[in-house]
Design an enzyme around this catalytic site. Structure first.
Site, short mmCIF file in Angstrom:
data_model
loop_
_atom_site.label_atom_id
_atom_site.label_comp_id
_atom_site.label_asym_id
_atom_site.label_seq_id
_atom_site.Cartn_x
_atom_site.Cartn_y
_atom_site.Cartn_z
N TRP A 264 55.37 37.56 23.88
CA TRP A 264 56.02 36.35 23.36
C TRP A 264 56.63 36.59 21.99
CZ3 TRP A 264 57.43 33.49 27.00
CH2 TRP A 264 56.64 33.37 28.16
N LYS B 298 49.62 23.76 27.03
CA LYS B 298 48.33 24.43 26.91
C LYS B 298 47.26 23.44 26.42
CE LYS B 298 50.82 28.37 27.12
NZ LYS B 298 50.85 29.37 28.19
N ASP C 42 54.26 30.52 16.02
CA ASP C 42 54.32 30.03 17.40
C ASP C 42 52.88 29.81 17.85
OD1 ASP C 42 54.47 29.59 20.10
OD2 ASP C 42 55.49 31.47 20.59
#
Length: 367
Positions: A102, A197, A173
């Protein structure tokens, strides 16, 4: 109580209480005879939903007044572009810490708009991945910001500390770890997180940005990618993902009832410790490839020493109502994502299954 425990990395498990409340309100929200999905986003009813969700998030994270909270569409991946578009100015250089897939994707996107310096990347001590200490990083003198990913979901690698960047804004992030542990928002210039999440369902991204960083973006920036525009319109420049915003509010209220971020952090540490302990207690059967001081408490990854047993492990786990344990396609193995809403009961059943599976098959490895 649901019979299936969902260990998916995302969209992840939602609190059963939230799902039941959403179910009860599906056809008739607040006595209006309409679903929340049908209510106009500019009416006072939804305005109250939006205000309450922001207030709950501010309370849970102790967000100072000089930070704006935005509820945006596009997923966290959209922020890979929005961050450089809004933070690059006369300084067209940014530092990125590359610790997994990511953060690499964020690097790729940022390179479209300016120069990216890789200040550090994940390293290996034998087979064990780890995050190098900041003393070894190569930070730029003229960086507009420093970007990092506190938790990498695919490899289960997590920062247990916050980088110190001085006057240079720190961008994080936090998609897979927001609200899982206490953070000091004042240490960051920008925090962003996809909702799927720990905040709610897919479709919503939360952005927390220090007010002095909200300026005119790069000239070619699309209107919807401007923090300034979205802040001036309180995230309502266009029609937002209203149902996702509503679900987020319900999850945030649930977390407050659970005692807040500090309370859930203690539960999360306990859940993760149980799985890592069973892995470490069976070193000839299970392998975790992350150095212990960098292990994620949200995404526990591991491998079976006999890789031929992986498919059987996953198949039998599914039959035991332990679902979505397959590792990411890029890494393989097994991954147990144990976000805030994963009940400790689910972790206990997984640990018992792992112990039983190892006991049944360890003789095969020894022979």
């Amino acid at each position: 109580m649901r019979k299936v425990f969902n260990f998916s990395a995302g969209p992840g498990v939602l609190p059963e209480e939230v799902l039941l409340q959403a179910q009860a309100e599906m056809l008739d929200w607040q006595g209006l005879g309409m679903s929340i999905m049908e209510i106009g986003h500019r009416g006072h009813e939804f305005e109250e939903v939006a205000k309450k969700a922001e207030a709950s998030l501010r309370e849970l994270m102790s967000i100072p007044e000089n930070y704006q909270v935005l509820f945006l569409p596009g997923g966290a991946t959209s922020q890979f572009a929005m961050v450089p578009l809004n933070l690059f100015n006369e300084k067209k250089t940014a530092d990125y810490v590359e610790t997994g897939l990511w953060s690499r994707k964020a690097v790729t996107e940022a390179k479209r708009y300016g120069k990216v310096n890789i200040a550090a990347h994940a390293e290996y001590q034998g087979q064990l991945a780890y995050i190098p200490s900041q003393e070894s990083w190569t930070l730029s003198e003229e960086a507009a910001y420093v970007h990092y990913t506190p938790n990498e979901t695919i490899d289960g690698l997590e920062f247990q500390w916050v980088p110190k960047t001085g006057a240079v804004p720190l961008v994080a992030d936090m998609t897979s770890m927001i609200l899982s542990r206490p953070v000091d928002v004042k240490q960051f210039g920008v925090i962003y997180a996809g909702a799927q999440k720990n905040i709610g369902q897919a479709g919503l991204t939360v952005v927390i940005v220090r007010s002095d960083l909200i300026k005119e973006p790069l000239p070619f920036t699309p209107t919807l990618y401007s923090y300034k525009t979205m802040s001036e319109h309180h995230s309502l420049y266009n029609t937002p993902p209203t149902y996702s915003w509503y679900i987020a509010g319900l999850v945030l209220d649930w977390l407050k009832r659970k005692g807040g971020v500090s309370a859930i952090y203690e539960i999360n540490k306990r859940k993760a410790k149980k799985i890592y302990t069973i892995i470490d207690n069976h070193p000839d059967f299970y392998i975790n490839k992350v150095r212990p001081d960098c292990r994620s408490i949200m995404n526990v990854t591991f491998y079976l020493r006999d890789e031929q047993l992986t498919s059987l492990f996953l198949e039998q786990a599914e039959k035991a109502n332990l679902t979505n344990l397959r590792g990411h396609r890029a890494s393989g193995g097994v991954r147990a994502s144990i976000y805030n809403a994963m009940p400790e009961e689910g972790v206990d059943l997984l640990v018992a299954f792992m112990a039983d599976f190892a006991k049944k098959h360890e003789r095969r490895l020894a022979s």
